[in-house]
Each structure stands twice: as structure tokens, then as C-alpha cells.
Scaffold this active site. Structure first.
Site, PDB file in Angstrom:
ATOM      1  CG  HIS A 184      10.556  -9.760  -1.396  1.00  0.00           C
ATOM      2  ND1 HIS A 184       9.490  -9.010  -0.943  1.00  0.00           N
ATOM      3  CD2 HIS A 184      10.035 -10.625  -2.324  1.00  0.00           C
ATOM      4  CE1 HIS A 184       8.384  -9.389  -1.561  1.00  0.00           C
ATOM      5  NE2 HIS A 184       8.678 -10.363  -2.405  1.00  0.00           N
ATOM      6  CB  SER A 197       6.955 -13.128  -2.762  1.00  0.00           C
ATOM      7  OG  SER A 197       7.229 -12.180  -3.763  1.00  0.00           O
ATOM      8  CG  ASP A 212      10.479  -6.296   0.771  1.00  0.00           C
ATOM      9  OD1 ASP A 212      11.051  -6.328  -0.329  1.00  0.00           O
ATOM     10  OD2 ASP A 212       9.610  -7.122   1.112  1.00  0.00           O
TER      11      ASP A 212
END
Length: 265
Positions: free
Chosen positions: A245, A95, A217
């Protein structure tokens, strides 16, 4: 304080094997790697840590000045490598830590052999032809909600980030992780995350890079992964048959396999 203590560094796996340094994302800590780390530790030396302000890091080391943008976190990564004298590191960033990893590799390219960018996004806000997935109004609303009711924001956002509504335990785990984070620290990190724009840093990446995205996502849609892949010369793109995610939780075996295959290649 030592860097090891500051970032709660934990080293596991094969002592003389290739080194994987796993960097967690916003609102999380190294515990989010627990399903993939043992798999990777069979073949690699695995270095885990908590970003300052997260998990069991030294909270006294956190200042808004250092951590108001992603540069401070990238400097921490380089300092961890310096402290442990790590070389030829395969740096895995999840991320927002994907962009932190990009910054670290650009800052100290001799430390890092490869990058793995797991569900990355260089900019979350749409800009002209670029589609990050959110409008500025979306992000402003997100930050205002976080500011006014952090626990409520965590409970509502974590399941969206995680996806997989048929597996509510995953969203609950991420909610719990968010709720363990100091709200003030979370607010500063959220602003650094969701207002960042690291698109210009991508072409400077000079090490082999793997971009891993999931099929669905809500935070970093496939167009974003394709953009990162296009901007980093010679990079590889893998789309996991997974949702959400955080595939290190929702699809740990596939995630570990993709990381390991690239790291050993």
C-alpha cells in the site's frame, strides 16, 4: 499559530518550478515521502507537510470536532495553499489523503491543476456490488483492536499494509511511524478513514487525475483503483509493478517517475 507551523510545512526543490503538494496517509508523516521527494525536487517545487496530529505538526491545533471526518483535513490543504499563495498545484494524496485531496480539489478547484491519487480507496467497506475489500465486521474488529491495544495493533497491521514480507524493514518503519502517533488521535483518524464513503465525490472532480495502484495491495485492491478511475471522467490509471500500500517506500523510483510524468504532461 501560522498554517506553516500548524502543519510543519517544508518547501524544497525548484523555486519557480511547477508545484507538487504531497499529502501523507494515516499513521504517517511527511517522512514517508523522503525517497521520492528528492527525485521530484530536481524538476518541481515540492511542498511537504504533516497532517495535524502527525509528525511535527502542532498537536494543540488538533480537536476531535474538526478531525472526526476528512473534511477538516481537506480544509487544511486549502489553507496551506492559501498561506503559501500556491496556484496550479499538482496535489498528490496517498491512501486516505487521496480522498482528502479529492475533497480539497472539489472545494477549491482554482488552486489545483491536477490530482495524483496514490493507492486510493473511496470506501473500505463492501457495499452491494461495490468491493472495498473489507466487511463492516472487519472494520469494527480493526477499530476495536486499535482501541484496546494500539501498539499491538500497530505491530500487527503495519506489515500487512506495507506488504513485501521479504523486506521486513519496510514494515518495521511503518510500525515505528504508527507508534509515534498519539493513540487517541490515531483512533479518531482511523475511524474517519475506515468508515468514510467518498464515492459520490469522485464524479465531481474537474481536474486531470492520475490514479496509481500497485499490483498487490491488501488495503486497496485493484478493483478499487479501477472503480476510482471509472468514476473520475478522463482520469488515467497506472498499475505499478509493486507490492503493498506504500509504493513510495517499496518502489520509490517507479512512483516518482509516474508522478513526474503526469505532472509535466
Amino acid at each position: 499559530m501560522s498554517v506553516r507551523d500548524r502543519n510543519n510545512v517544508v518547501v524544497t526543490g525548484v523555486e519557480d518550478g511547477p508545484t507538487l503538494l504531497l499529502a501523507h496517509g494515516f499513521g504517517c508523516d511527511q517522512n514517508l515521502w523522503r525517497l521520492v521527494a528528492p527525485e521530484l525536487a530536481r524538476e518541481f517545487q515540492v511542498v511537504l507537510f504533516d497532517h495535524v496530529g502527525a509528525g511535527k505538526s502542532d498537536l494543540s491545533a488538533w480537536t476531535p470536532e474538526r478531525y472526526s471526518d476528512l473534511t477538516g483535513y481537506a480544509e487544511d490543504l486549502v489553507e496551506i495553499c492559501d498561506e503559501l499563495d500556491l496556484h496550479d498545484v499538482v496535489l498528490v494524496g496517498h491512501s486516505v489523503s487521496a480522498m482528502i485531496a479529492v475533497l480539497a480539489a472539489n472545494q477549491a478547484p482554482k488552486r489545483f491543476a491536477k490530482l495524483v491519487l496514490l493507492t486510493p480507496s473511496p470506501r473500505y467497506i463492501d457495499d452491494g456490488d461495490y468491493r472495498g475489500g473489507f466487511s463492516r465486521a472487519d472494520i469494527d474488529e480493526l477499530l476495536e483492536s486499535l482501541d484496546s491495544n494500539y501498539l499491538g495493533w500497530s505491530a500487527s497491521m503495519a506489515p500487512v499494509i506495507m506488504g513485501n514480507p521479504e523486506r521486513p524493514e519496510l514494515g518495521e518503519e511503518l510500525t515505528d511511524s504508527f507508534c509515534r502517533t498519539d493513540p487517541m488521535i490515531a483512533r479518531v483518524f482511523a475511524q474517519a478513514t475506515f468508515l468514510s464513503d467518498n464515492r459520490a465525490d469522485l464524479p465531481d472532480v474537474a481536474v486531470p487525475t492520475l490514479v496509481i495502484q500497485t499490483a498487490q495491495d491488501a488495503i486497496a485492491p485493484p478493483e478499487v483503483g479501477a472503480f476510482v478511475h471509472d468514476q473520475i471522467s478522463g482520469s488515467e490509471l497506472v498499475t505499478l509493478d509493486a507490492i503493498g500500500h506504500c509504493p513510495q517506500l517499496s518502489a520509490p523510483q517507479a512512483t516518482a517517475a509516474a508522478i513526474a510524468a503526469f505532472a509535466r504532461s
